[in-house]
Design an enzyme around this catalytic site. Structure first.
Site, PDB file in Angstrom:
ATOM      1  N   ASP A 117      24.809  -0.984 -19.511  1.00  0.00           N
ATOM      2  CA  ASP A 117      25.273   0.281 -18.966  1.00  0.00           C
ATOM      3  C   ASP A 117      26.228   0.921 -19.978  1.00  0.00           C
ATOM      4  O   ASP A 117      26.795   0.227 -20.839  1.00  0.00           O
ATOM      5  CB  ASP A 117      25.986   0.012 -17.638  1.00  0.00           C
ATOM      6  CG  ASP A 117      26.604   1.250 -17.042  1.00  0.00           C
ATOM      7  OD1 ASP A 117      25.908   2.276 -16.927  1.00  0.00           O
ATOM      8  OD2 ASP A 117      27.801   1.206 -16.695  1.00  0.00           O
ATOM      9  N   ASP A 136      28.879  -2.162 -14.633  1.00  0.00           N
ATOM     10  CA  ASP A 136      30.083  -2.132 -13.798  1.00  0.00           C
ATOM     11  C   ASP A 136      29.879  -1.508 -12.424  1.00  0.00           C
ATOM     12  O   ASP A 136      30.807  -1.489 -11.616  1.00  0.00           O
ATOM     13  CB  ASP A 136      31.196  -1.354 -14.512  1.00  0.00           C
ATOM     14  CG  ASP A 136      30.993   0.150 -14.448  1.00  0.00           C
ATOM     15  OD1 ASP A 136      29.852   0.610 -14.719  1.00  0.00           O
ATOM     16  OD2 ASP A 136      31.948   0.873 -14.133  1.00  0.00           O
ATOM     17  N   ASP A 176      28.651   4.254 -19.198  1.00  0.00           N
ATOM     18  CA  ASP A 176      29.906   4.725 -18.603  1.00  0.00           C
ATOM     19  C   ASP A 176      30.603   3.617 -17.825  1.00  0.00           C
ATOM     20  O   ASP A 176      30.043   3.025 -16.902  1.00  0.00           O
ATOM     21  CB  ASP A 176      29.641   5.901 -17.668  1.00  0.00           C
ATOM     22  CG  ASP A 176      29.184   7.142 -18.410  1.00  0.00           C
ATOM     23  OD1 ASP A 176      29.200   7.129 -19.648  1.00  0.00           O
ATOM     24  OD2 ASP A 176      28.807   8.129 -17.745  1.00  0.00           O
TER      25      ASP A 176
END
Length: 311
Positions: free
Chosen positions: A36, A246, A38
């Protein structure tokens, strides 16, 4: 020590997992990182990745592909892939709705020559964003629910919400197979909205800032599985895979890899992938990215260590 999904206690960064293959097997197995962006490889607030710069360089030296798997658009990734020096590796955009293949990942019998920028071959895994927007408008009126689509926001509003500058905010609006939205209603209305979308073959997933609507066949996990199969077909062996993320929209990706890292988020959203080899970081963002990668791969085989102090 391996952490099972039912455990909330993180493993120690230097403990080896009981799920780890033998050292010799690790030394001979190709590797693949899917990540991922961001809140993970990029800082949630300022999009900085400098804490991970040295580790990214080390992975390039070792020949380990790093593949961005993100909610960002293909347009946003043009500059980011150059900044991260990841132009030779594929990418997954819009949470799995778009896959981009550079020439080195194309199969001569399966892919037409790339016509996109940088000779990329672009694959769309779901439905067109125009259909998604039309159905969102229909269900908002029928159900009387409240939300704002990204496409309805002014550039100034999007900049204020995301911290993006104007060029990147404009690139974020260039959707091909998904539509982000800000939910402004209650949880009961959200459940009804989710069911309505499912009747249209659409799915709703939660990211760090937005909910994302896309085709039900499109998600980060299925895109990663497709790329692992492509890697295996081209290289002749299946790689050991590591995934880092996240947010809730990363769960499918983290369940599709051999070893998973949940990076501590700047949010209070539950991220509970069902993984037999799971590590949760103490650090946020790119510092947590380095922590998680070093936990699984740092000094575990005969290759040079991935610890940044050896770079």
């Amino acid at each position: 020590m391996t952490e099972h999904a039912s455990s909330s206690k993180p493993t120690h960064p230097r403990e080896k997992s009981t799920a780890d293959p033998p050292v010799l097997e690790l030394a001979l197995t190709p590797r693949l990182v899917v990540t991922d962006l961001d809140g993970s490889l990029l800082d949630h607030d300022n999009y900085d990745f400098s804490p991970a710069r040295a580790t990214l360089a080390r992975l390039r030296v070792l020949g380990v592909p790093v593949i961005p798997v993100t909610s960002k658009t293909r347009a946003e990734l043009i500059a980011l892939r150059q900044a991260l020096d990841l132009t030779a590796t594929p990418f997954v955009a819009e949470n799995g709705a778009v896959i981009g293949l550079p020439p080195g990942w194309c199969h001569p019998s399966l892919d037409r020559p790339g016509t996109a920028r940088d000779s990329l071959v672009i694959k769309h895994t779901g439905v067109d964003s125009r259909f998604i927007r039309a159905r969102l408008n229909v269900w908002r009126e029928r159900l009387g629910v409240r939300f704002t689509r990204m496409g309805e926001m002014s550039v100034e509003e999007l900049m204020a919400l995301t911290g993006l500058d104007e060029p990147r905010a404009l690139a974020a609006r260039q959707r091909e197979g998904s539509e982000p939205l800000v939910w402004e209603d209650n949880d009961i209305a959200l459940d009804a909205f989710r069911l309505a979308l499912e009747s249209d073959g659409l799915t709703l997933t939660q990211g760090g800032r937005f909910y994302h609507v896309m085709g039900a066949s499109s998600n980060k996990g299925s895109a990663v599985e497709w790329l692992v199969k492509r890697f295996s077909a081209l290289r002749g062996s299946r790689p050991l895979t590591l995934g880092l993320g996240d947010g809730p929209n990363d769960i499918a990706m983290l369940e599709a890899v051999d070893q998973a890292v949940v990076i501590k988020g700047r949010h209070d959203l539950a991220v509970e992938p069902q993984s037999a080899a799971l590590y949760r970081t103490d650090a946020f963002g790119p510092a947590g990215w380095v922590e998680g990668l070093t936990h699984w791969w740092g000094g575990q085989d005969e290759r040079p260590s991935l610890d940044t102090d050896t770079l």
